[in-house]
Design an enzyme around this catalytic site. Structure first.
Site, PDB file in Angstrom:
ATOM      1  N   ILE A  11      27.391  44.442  26.566  1.00  0.00           N
ATOM      2  CA  ILE A  11      26.016  43.516  26.694  1.00  0.00           C
ATOM      3  C   ILE A  11      24.940  44.545  27.338  1.00  0.00           C
ATOM      4  CG2 ILE A  11      26.435  42.853  29.010  1.00  0.00           C
ATOM      5  CD1 ILE A  11      24.966  40.897  25.766  1.00  0.00           C
ATOM      6  N   SER A  33      28.359  53.828  35.895  1.00  0.00           N
ATOM      7  CA  SER A  33      29.444  53.253  34.956  1.00  0.00           C
ATOM      8  C   SER A  33      30.515  54.306  34.937  1.00  0.00           C
ATOM      9  CB  SER A  33      28.806  53.399  33.593  1.00  0.00           C
ATOM     10  OG  SER A  33      29.574  51.897  32.926  1.00  0.00           O
ATOM     11  N   ARG A  34      31.888  54.149  34.966  1.00  0.00           N
ATOM     12  CA  ARG A  34      32.684  55.056  34.945  1.00  0.00           C
ATOM     13  C   ARG A  34      32.702  55.858  33.632  1.00  0.00           C
ATOM     14  NH1 ARG A  34      37.018  50.779  36.310  1.00  0.00           N
ATOM     15  NH2 ARG A  34      35.998  50.133  34.410  1.00  0.00           N
ATOM     16  N   LYS A  87      25.610  36.846  33.762  1.00  0.00           N
ATOM     17  CA  LYS A  87      26.343  35.467  33.909  1.00  0.00           C
ATOM     18  C   LYS A  87      28.059  35.525  33.543  1.00  0.00           C
ATOM     19  CE  LYS A  87      27.963  34.189  30.440  1.00  0.00           C
ATOM     20  NZ  LYS A  87      28.764  34.896  29.107  1.00  0.00           N
ATOM     21  N   ASP A 165      33.942  31.973  29.491  1.00  0.00           N
ATOM     22  CA  ASP A 165      32.735  33.052  29.458  1.00  0.00           C
ATOM     23  C   ASP A 165      31.692  32.526  28.286  1.00  0.00           C
ATOM     24  OD1 ASP A 165      32.344  36.135  30.184  1.00  0.00           O
ATOM     25  OD2 ASP A 165      31.926  35.581  28.150  1.00  0.00           O
TER      26      ASP A 165
END
Ligand code: NAP
Length: 303
Positions: A11, A33-34, A87, A165
């Site tokens: 996303i 972010s990894r 969300k 979700d």
């Protein structure tokens, strides 16, 4: 305003990066972010590292799955940054309440975003329903989990919410447009034998409303809801983007674009106002559905 994006996955790349790039309000100044990266943007692997290195970044937008979201949000708020949450805003209600209290104590903005509320026909549907009484309603939210969440094992893990979700998107529209509050009265969910979270769920709600959420939809995807009221029939098709009143087109647009630019414009407005926007009502319905659910074990699911 400089902003950092946390959790560079589907996303973030599909919606957040384009929405930030096309906005006059925002500059994507860092990512956390990894594994994920955005070309040309400084990348970090932890929020603590980013906030220490970049005191010039006042706003952090979190696109992580719900379970790891809390620790990242807490780190950003403790560092005095304004925070925007994808969300669902957390894995549990109490987590989000704790974040709300922390944001208030820090004097910063917290925005629990609900992107589906920005769909093209939602505002018009809300206006039309004002002053009308709901007699019955039907929500059908069926999509292909392999298309929208490819390989995302977290979605079927504890706290991932499974079919809720996407289902929470329908509930975010529902709680926004209905003139009276709604609550869950019953739920049946189908949980794959090898997973923790449901692949399908059927809900009964007050005001004669039912909801059918399913992650196993092939072919045409369905994100529809309709209501019979004492003053006519309203239908919202295509995830809240097309409106029909008494069977006649009444507005909206056949598109699923535009929701994220609206969220970033709203965040900019909240910062100008020095306000927060924290609404847990869609997530209360999901939590209550889990509390009331009868659970069927169904065939194992593999991506
Ligand atoms: P995703 O592709 O799995 O990306 C999430 C990113 O978060 C991962 O790429 C990963 O990046 C990072 N991450 C950090 N801790 C993680 C953990 N414990 N497990 C998994 N990933 C972790 O998920 P997504 O589809 O972008 O969804 C993220 C959020 O956006 C969810 O809350 C979802 O509800 C919401 N959303 C998704 C969609 C959609 O269509 N997919 C639409 C609207 C909203 P690193 O490995 O680089 O750290």
């Amino acid at each position: 305003m400089r902003i950092a994006l946390v959790g560079i996955g589907k996303i973030a790349l599909d919606q957040h990066v384009p929405a930030i790039s096309s906005s006059p309000d925002w500059e994507l100044a860092a990512t956390v972010s990894r594994h994920g990266r955005v070309e040309g943007v400084e990348g970090f692997t932890s929020v603590d590292e980013m906030v220490a290195a970049r005191p010039d970044i006042a706003v952090v937008s979190l696109c992580l799955p719900p379970v790891p979201r809390f620790a990242a949000a807490q780190a950003a708020l403790r560092a005095g940054r304004h925070v925007m949450l994808e969300k669902p805003p957390g894995a549990t209600l109490a987590e989000v309440q704790a974040l709300e209290a922390l944001a208030r104590a820090q004097g910063v903005t917290l925005f629990t975003t609900w992107h589906s509320r920005e769909a093209k026909a939602v505002a018009a549907a809300k206006r039309w329903l004002q002053g009308r009484r709901i007699e019955s309603g039907r929500i059908i939210w069926r999509e292909d989990v392999r298309a929208w969440h490819p390989g995302q094992d977290w979605i079927f893990a504890a706290g991932g919410m499974g079919v809720f979700d996407p289902g929470i998107n329908a509930l975010s529209i529902l709680t926004h447009i209905l003139p009276e509050p709604v609550h869950v009265t019953g739920c049946e969910m189908d949980v794959p034998a090898n997973r923790q979270a449901p692949i399908a769920a059927r809900l009964q709600l007050s005001q004669g409303i039912t909801a059918d959420f399913d992650f196993r939809q092939q072919g045409k995807q369905t994100w529809d809801m309709e209501f019979q009221t004492d003053g006519g029939h309203l239908a919202l098709w295509l995830g809240g983007n097309l409106l029909e009143i008494d069977g006649q087109p009444a507005g909206g647009e056949d598109t699923i674009m535009g929701e994220y630019p609206a969220l970033y414009a709203r965040m900019a407005a909240l910062l100008r106002e020095g306000a927060s926007d924290v609404d847990l009502s869609p997530m209360v319905l999901v939590a209550d559905a889990f509390t009331l659910a009868c659970r069927n074990v169904v065939e194992p699911f593999v991506f």
